[in-house]
Write a protein that holds these residues in place. Structure first.
Motif, PDB file in Angstrom:
ATOM      1  N   PRO A 163     -55.205  43.015  14.989  1.00  0.00           N
ATOM      2  CA  PRO A 163     -54.658  43.573  16.225  1.00  0.00           C
ATOM      3  C   PRO A 163     -54.891  45.074  16.211  1.00  0.00           C
ATOM      4  CG  PRO A 163     -52.904  43.023  14.689  1.00  0.00           C
ATOM      5  CD  PRO A 163     -54.166  42.485  14.093  1.00  0.00           C
ATOM      6  N   SER A 190     -60.749  52.580  18.135  1.00  0.00           N
ATOM      7  CA  SER A 190     -59.749  51.548  17.847  1.00  0.00           C
ATOM      8  C   SER A 190     -59.009  51.844  16.553  1.00  0.00           C
ATOM      9  CB  SER A 190     -60.428  50.176  17.745  1.00  0.00           C
ATOM     10  OG  SER A 190     -61.064  49.823  18.950  1.00  0.00           O
ATOM     11  N   ILE A 204     -47.345  41.274  21.556  1.00  0.00           N
ATOM     12  CA  ILE A 204     -48.125  40.361  22.398  1.00  0.00           C
ATOM     13  C   ILE A 204     -48.374  39.056  21.648  1.00  0.00           C
ATOM     14  CG2 ILE A 204     -50.337  40.008  23.572  1.00  0.00           C
ATOM     15  CD1 ILE A 204     -50.451  43.057  23.987  1.00  0.00           C
ATOM     16  N   ASP A 247     -47.350  52.339  21.060  1.00  0.00           N
ATOM     17  CA  ASP A 247     -48.441  51.446  21.469  1.00  0.00           C
ATOM     18  C   ASP A 247     -48.619  50.317  20.457  1.00  0.00           C
ATOM     19  OD1 ASP A 247     -48.928  53.109  23.652  1.00  0.00           O
ATOM     20  OD2 ASP A 247     -50.512  54.236  22.617  1.00  0.00           O
ATOM     21  N   TYR A 281     -55.699  50.402  25.482  1.00  0.00           N
ATOM     22  CA  TYR A 281     -55.665  48.950  25.603  1.00  0.00           C
ATOM     23  C   TYR A 281     -55.143  48.279  24.336  1.00  0.00           C
ATOM     24  CZ  TYR A 281     -58.844  49.737  29.550  1.00  0.00           C
ATOM     25  OH  TYR A 281     -59.419  50.161  30.725  1.00  0.00           O
ATOM     26  N   ALA A 282     -54.521  47.122  24.538  1.00  0.00           N
ATOM     27  CA  ALA A 282     -54.206  46.218  23.432  1.00  0.00           C
ATOM     28  C   ALA A 282     -55.458  45.394  23.156  1.00  0.00           C
ATOM     29  CB  ALA A 282     -53.037  45.308  23.800  1.00  0.00           C
ATOM     30  N   THR A 283     -55.926  45.417  21.928  1.00  0.00           N
ATOM     31  CA  THR A 283     -57.188  44.774  21.593  1.00  0.00           C
ATOM     32  C   THR A 283     -57.070  43.995  20.286  1.00  0.00           C
ATOM     33  OG1 THR A 283     -57.938  46.789  20.463  1.00  0.00           O
ATOM     34  CG2 THR A 283     -58.579  46.527  22.769  1.00  0.00           C
ATOM     35  N   ARG A 284     -58.117  43.262  20.011  1.00  0.00           N
ATOM     36  CA  ARG A 284     -58.279  42.596  18.716  1.00  0.00           C
ATOM     37  C   ARG A 284     -59.686  42.922  18.229  1.00  0.00           C
ATOM     38  NH1 ARG A 284     -56.140  38.584  15.570  1.00  0.00           N
ATOM     39  NH2 ARG A 284     -57.580  37.200  14.478  1.00  0.00           N
ATOM     40  N   LEU A 311     -52.568  48.979  28.279  1.00  0.00           N
ATOM     41  CA  LEU A 311     -51.249  49.491  27.919  1.00  0.00           C
ATOM     42  C   LEU A 311     -50.826  50.671  28.784  1.00  0.00           C
ATOM     43  CD1 LEU A 311     -51.489  49.409  24.008  1.00  0.00           C
ATOM     44  CD2 LEU A 311     -50.346  47.749  25.492  1.00  0.00           C
ATOM     45  N   ILE A 348     -51.876  37.773  19.463  1.00  0.00           N
ATOM     46  CA  ILE A 348     -52.886  38.812  19.211  1.00  0.00           C
ATOM     47  C   ILE A 348     -53.094  39.047  17.722  1.00  0.00           C
ATOM     48  CG2 ILE A 348     -51.405  40.864  19.193  1.00  0.00           C
ATOM     49  CD1 ILE A 348     -53.580  42.236  20.911  1.00  0.00           C
ATOM     50  N   VAL A 372     -48.464  46.282  21.068  1.00  0.00           N
ATOM     51  CA  VAL A 372     -49.533  45.342  20.696  1.00  0.00           C
ATOM     52  C   VAL A 372     -48.974  44.210  19.849  1.00  0.00           C
ATOM     53  CG1 VAL A 372     -51.635  45.063  19.310  1.00  0.00           C
ATOM     54  CG2 VAL A 372     -51.415  47.005  20.875  1.00  0.00           C
ATOM     55  N   VAL A 387     -55.031  49.058  18.681  1.00  0.00           N
ATOM     56  CA  VAL A 387     -54.858  49.884  19.862  1.00  0.00           C
ATOM     57  C   VAL A 387     -56.179  50.604  20.086  1.00  0.00           C
ATOM     58  CG1 VAL A 387     -53.621  51.820  20.907  1.00  0.00           C
ATOM     59  CG2 VAL A 387     -52.406  50.230  19.399  1.00  0.00           C
TER      60      VAL A 387
END
Length: 310
Positions: free
Chosen positions: A238, A258, A306, A299, A226-229, A280, A309, A303, A240
């Motif tokens: 930001p 992460s 985006i 990845d 996933y794309a995360t923060r 993702l 983010i 990210v 992954v």
């Protein structure tokens, strides 16, 4: 008093003497319908000059009721999200068999007897007390008799005639459809926890990860990348995030790992909040660490592409 994310936490029967406007509900995933109740309570709090509070459970009420369900958000996660929506005091009960046989009037008597409650807000579908004998009408009548302001909020509908339901969000969590989940939430879906030691494989090829374990009572997010923060010490990065197993290393343990883009330092023992923005890809096995590293680099590029983010 225990401070969690700026919220003053106390047992629901421990008096503190401050005037409160109280939101009533479980707030299991703090979705947009819950926000409607919190917003209504905030208006009452402003009018009455009181602190904005909410009542919830600390622990898994589903298990106490013998239901085979897990929590979308843990208590700490709910506390964080409600604090960010303006709640500055949480009153909680620990779910137990004895609590759930408490009558509707007795529950309100104990709650109002312990706190200076000047106003209340709840959803029109709110129920409470043994066998759910208390409802919005019961609450309105009870508050009226005590001269307490009471706001009952209409249910927020997903589609005409169908309210936003936690059951729907549960299925989306299991599927890993974070974009759809986020359409129901005022803030992105969250996993919060303490960073623990993992295998250390990522650090060996330049992609160190912060690993957190899900508590047993939290509903697992569907496996994927996933794309995360990630927020740590008040700063957002930001990232992954791999949720689930690690087939490249023949590791079937389920973790949330992460890679924080732009972070350097030691995260062990710190609590972090991982907000999920988009999915993702699926998890898959790679033939080598070098091949995995190349995919993670891709990845990371995805990210950083985006909007908003970073």
């Amino acid at each position: 008093m225990e401070n969690i994310y700026g919220c003053g936490i106390s047992e629901y029967d421990a008096a503190d003497g401050e005037g409160l406007t109280l939101c009533l509900g479980f707030f299991d995933c703090v979705h947009n319908g819950h926000k409607r109740v919190i917003d209504a309570a905030a208006e009452l709090a402003a009018k009455t000059g009181t602190r904005l509070a909410a009542f919830t459970f600390r622990g898994d009420p589903h298990a106490s009721l013998g239901k085979d369900r897990k929590e979308i958000y843990t208590f700490r996660e709910r506390a964080l999200r409600m604090s960010q929506l303006g709640i500055d005091r949480l009153l909680y009960a620990r779910p137990s068999e004895s609590f759930f046989v408490t009558g509707a009037k007795e529950f309100l008597d104990r709650l109002f007897g312990a706190h200076d409650i000047r106003a209340v807000a709840a959803g029109s579908d709110y129920t409470f007390g043994s066998a759910a004998t208390g409802n919005a009408a019961f609450l309105t009548e009870y508050c009226g008799a005590r001269g307490v302001k009471c706001a009952i909020c209409d249910m927020l509908e997903d589609t005409p005639g169908k309210k936003i339901a936690s059951r729907v969000i549960e299925k989306l969590v299991e599927q890993g459809d974070v974009e759809k989940i986020n359409s129901y939430l005022p803030m992105p879906y969250l996993i919060e926890g303490e960073v623990v030691h993992g295998r250390g494989e990522g650090a060996k090829f330049g992609c160190p990860t912060a690993n957190i374990l899900l508590p047993d009572d939290k509903l697992p997010l569907g496996q994927g990348v996933y794309a995360t923060r990630v927020t740590v010490d008040g700063n957002g990065f930001p990232s992954v995030t791999n949720v689930g197993e690690h087939p490249t290393f023949s590791d079937r343990s389920f973790t949330v790992e992460s890679h924080l883009i732009g972070w350097s330092g030691d995260l062990y023992g710190k609590r972090i909040a991982v907000e999920f923005v988009s999915r993702l890809r699926e998890i898959r096995a790679f033939s080598s660490a070098a091949e995995l590293k190349a995919q993670i680099d891709s990845d990371i590029d995805a990210v950083l592409g985006i909007r908003g983010i970073s």
